[in-house]
Design an enzyme around this catalytic site. Structure first.
Site, short mmCIF file in Angstrom:
data_model
loop_
_atom_site.label_atom_id
_atom_site.label_comp_id
_atom_site.label_asym_id
_atom_site.label_seq_id
_atom_site.Cartn_x
_atom_site.Cartn_y
_atom_site.Cartn_z
N HIS A 30 2.10 28.60 -1.77
CA HIS A 30 1.96 27.74 -2.94
C HIS A 30 0.50 27.28 -3.01
O HIS A 30 -0.34 27.68 -2.18
CB HIS A 30 2.94 26.56 -2.87
CG HIS A 30 2.90 25.80 -1.58
ND1 HIS A 30 1.80 25.10 -1.17
CD2 HIS A 30 3.82 25.66 -0.60
CE1 HIS A 30 2.04 24.55 -0.01
NE2 HIS A 30 3.27 24.88 0.38
N ALA A 31 0.22 26.39 -3.97
CA ALA A 31 -1.18 25.99 -4.20
C ALA A 31 -1.80 25.33 -2.96
O ALA A 31 -3.02 25.39 -2.78
CB ALA A 31 -1.24 25.05 -5.40
N HIS A 33 -1.37 26.30 0.19
CA HIS A 33 -1.91 27.39 1.02
C HIS A 33 -3.17 27.98 0.39
O HIS A 33 -4.14 28.29 1.09
CB HIS A 33 -0.89 28.53 1.14
CG HIS A 33 0.37 28.17 1.85
ND1 HIS A 33 1.56 27.98 1.20
CD2 HIS A 33 0.63 27.99 3.17
CE1 HIS A 33 2.50 27.70 2.08
NE2 HIS A 33 1.97 27.69 3.27
N GLY A 143 -3.31 23.06 7.38
CA GLY A 143 -3.12 21.96 6.44
C GLY A 143 -2.79 20.65 7.16
O GLY A 143 -2.08 20.64 8.17
N LYS A 144 -3.31 19.56 6.60
CA LYS A 144 -2.99 18.23 7.16
C LYS A 144 -1.56 17.82 6.83
O LYS A 144 -1.07 16.83 7.36
CB LYS A 144 -3.95 17.19 6.59
CG LYS A 144 -5.35 17.26 7.15
CD LYS A 144 -6.13 16.04 6.70
CE LYS A 144 -7.58 16.12 7.11
NZ LYS A 144 -8.34 14.96 6.63
N ASP A 146 1.11 19.21 7.73
CA ASP A 146 1.77 19.28 9.04
C ASP A 146 0.84 18.63 10.06
O ASP A 146 0.20 19.31 10.88
CB ASP A 146 2.08 20.74 9.40
CG ASP A 146 3.10 21.34 8.47
OD1 ASP A 146 4.23 20.83 8.42
OD2 ASP A 146 2.78 22.31 7.77
N LEU A 180 3.03 19.40 -1.78
CA LEU A 180 3.58 20.74 -2.00
C LEU A 180 4.13 21.27 -0.67
O LEU A 180 3.52 21.09 0.37
CB LEU A 180 2.52 21.68 -2.55
CG LEU A 180 1.91 21.31 -3.91
CD1 LEU A 180 1.11 22.50 -4.46
CD2 LEU A 180 2.96 20.87 -4.92
N SER A 182 6.99 24.59 0.81
CA SER A 182 7.96 25.66 0.49
C SER A 182 9.36 25.08 0.38
O SER A 182 10.19 25.57 -0.39
CB SER A 182 7.95 26.71 1.60
OG SER A 182 6.64 27.21 1.74
N ARG A 183 9.63 24.03 1.15
CA ARG A 183 11.00 23.48 1.18
C ARG A 183 11.33 22.65 -0.06
O ARG A 183 12.49 22.33 -0.29
CB ARG A 183 11.22 22.69 2.47
CG ARG A 183 11.19 23.60 3.69
CD ARG A 183 11.62 22.92 4.98
NE ARG A 183 11.83 23.87 6.05
CZ ARG A 183 10.97 24.10 7.06
NH1 ARG A 183 9.84 23.42 7.12
NH2 ARG A 183 11.23 24.99 7.99
O1 PAF Z 1 2.36 25.95 9.39
C1 PAF Z 1 2.88 27.08 9.47
O2 PAF Z 1 3.07 27.76 8.47
C2 PAF Z 1 3.30 27.61 10.84
O3 PAF Z 1 3.77 26.60 11.65
C3 PAF Z 1 2.21 28.42 11.53
C4 PAF Z 1 0.99 27.56 11.86
C5 PAF Z 1 1.78 29.59 10.65
C6 PAF Z 1 2.73 28.99 12.86
O4 PAF Z 1 3.83 29.80 12.66
#
Ligand code: PAF
Length: 278
Positions: A30-31, A33, A143-144, A146, A180, A182-183
């Site tokens: 998504h945007a 990423h 990304g921040k 996570d 944003l 995916s879930r």
């Molecule tokens: O954030 C994610 O998409 C995943 O945890 C990662 C860093 C690609 C590891 O599988």
């Protein structure tokens, strides 16, 4: 954009490519990423993305099988974003034998996300170290959104002396503040309207802390109560130190408010960084 699934092909394609910037993903882009890819473009000569849904980081009752796989669409987006190489291994490319050697993060792996997703950070750290060894980037962007993942990977990279600079990318949000993810696709229309509350309660904590409120546990409890009163099932709301996600120590003004809560099917996470003068 070149696409490789075999480790040996990717390694051959990467020889002589200058400063390599790596953005690992699990696809379904998504945007948020794409913003990481754009950020990566400015940080080096060659941008490498990966798409791999990593079984090791999913619990037995989590959505590994259901996780959206949208490879053709993802490839188009990555090509438009200027990614040079995509590493998209199959499970047998990346795990040709059971992955018995794994990275065991410290106690933080059992806190916050780790309390509710046992084994998750071990799976993340293991696959990311393996991907780092394959791609051998000079820079990696995460990304921040996570936040705990970024912290675990930053600290792993530093402690294992990996010659890689870890860069955090800002969270991309919908106009109403929802981060944003995916879930978000699992939200019903009514839940989607409710979902921005997660960011609002974190912003309210940040505002209160910036205004001098030091009663963090009261702020955390009030935020969780507000979410639960609106149909959420909250796992945690916590204010922690940015660098190690431990409880704030006096004199440390670099904080972050983090939350995870389930709204209907999806479990959403978000965070807001807070800087206070100490
Ligand atoms: O954030 C994610 O998409 C995943 O945890 C990662 C860093 C690609 C590891 O599988």
């Amino acid at each position: 954009m070149q696409i490789h699934s075999a480790i040996s092909d990717l390694r051959a394609a990467l020889s002589g490519k200058g400063r390599v910037v790596f953005v690992p993903t699990m696809g379904n882009l998504h945007a948020g990423h794409i913003a990481l890819m754009t950020q990566a473009r400015a940080l080096g000569d060659t941008v490498v993305a990966s798409i791999f849904v990593n079984r090791l980081q999913f619990g037995p009752n989590e959505d590994f099988d259901k996780y959206p796989r949208t490879f053709a669409d993802d490839c188009e987006k990555l090509a438009v974003a200027g990614v040079d190489l995509l590493f998209a291994p199959t499970e047998s490319d990346l795990y040709p034998e059971p992955q018995q050697y794994q990275v065991d993060p410290p106690e933080i792996k059992n806190q916050l996300e780790g309390e509710f997703r046992p084994g998750h950070f071990r799976g993340v750290a293991t696959v990311v170290l393996k991907l780092f060894n394959i791609v051998q980037p000079q820079v990696a962007v995460f990304g921040k959104k996570d936040y705990q993942q970024l912290m675990v990977l930053r600290n792993m990279t530093r402690q294992l002396a990996l010659p890689i600079e870890i860069v955090g990318g800002e969270t991309v949000r919908a106009a109403d503040g929802l981060a944003l993810s995916s879930r978000n696709a699992y939200l019903t229309p009514a839940e989607r309207r409710e979902a921005p509350r997660l960011n609002r309660v974190l912003q309210a904590i940040a505002d209160a802390v910036r205004a001098g409120n030091t009663n963090l546990s009261q702020l955390e409890q009030a935020a969780a109560a507000e979410l639960d009163a609106h149909g959420w099932k909250t796992d945690y709301v916590a204010v922690r130190q940015q660098g190690d996600l431990q409880a704030p120590q006096a004199g440390n003004g670099e904080l972050v408010a983090l939350a995870a809560s389930r709204l209907g099917t999806p479990r959403l996470i978000d965070n807001v960084e807070i800087r206070v003068n100490v």
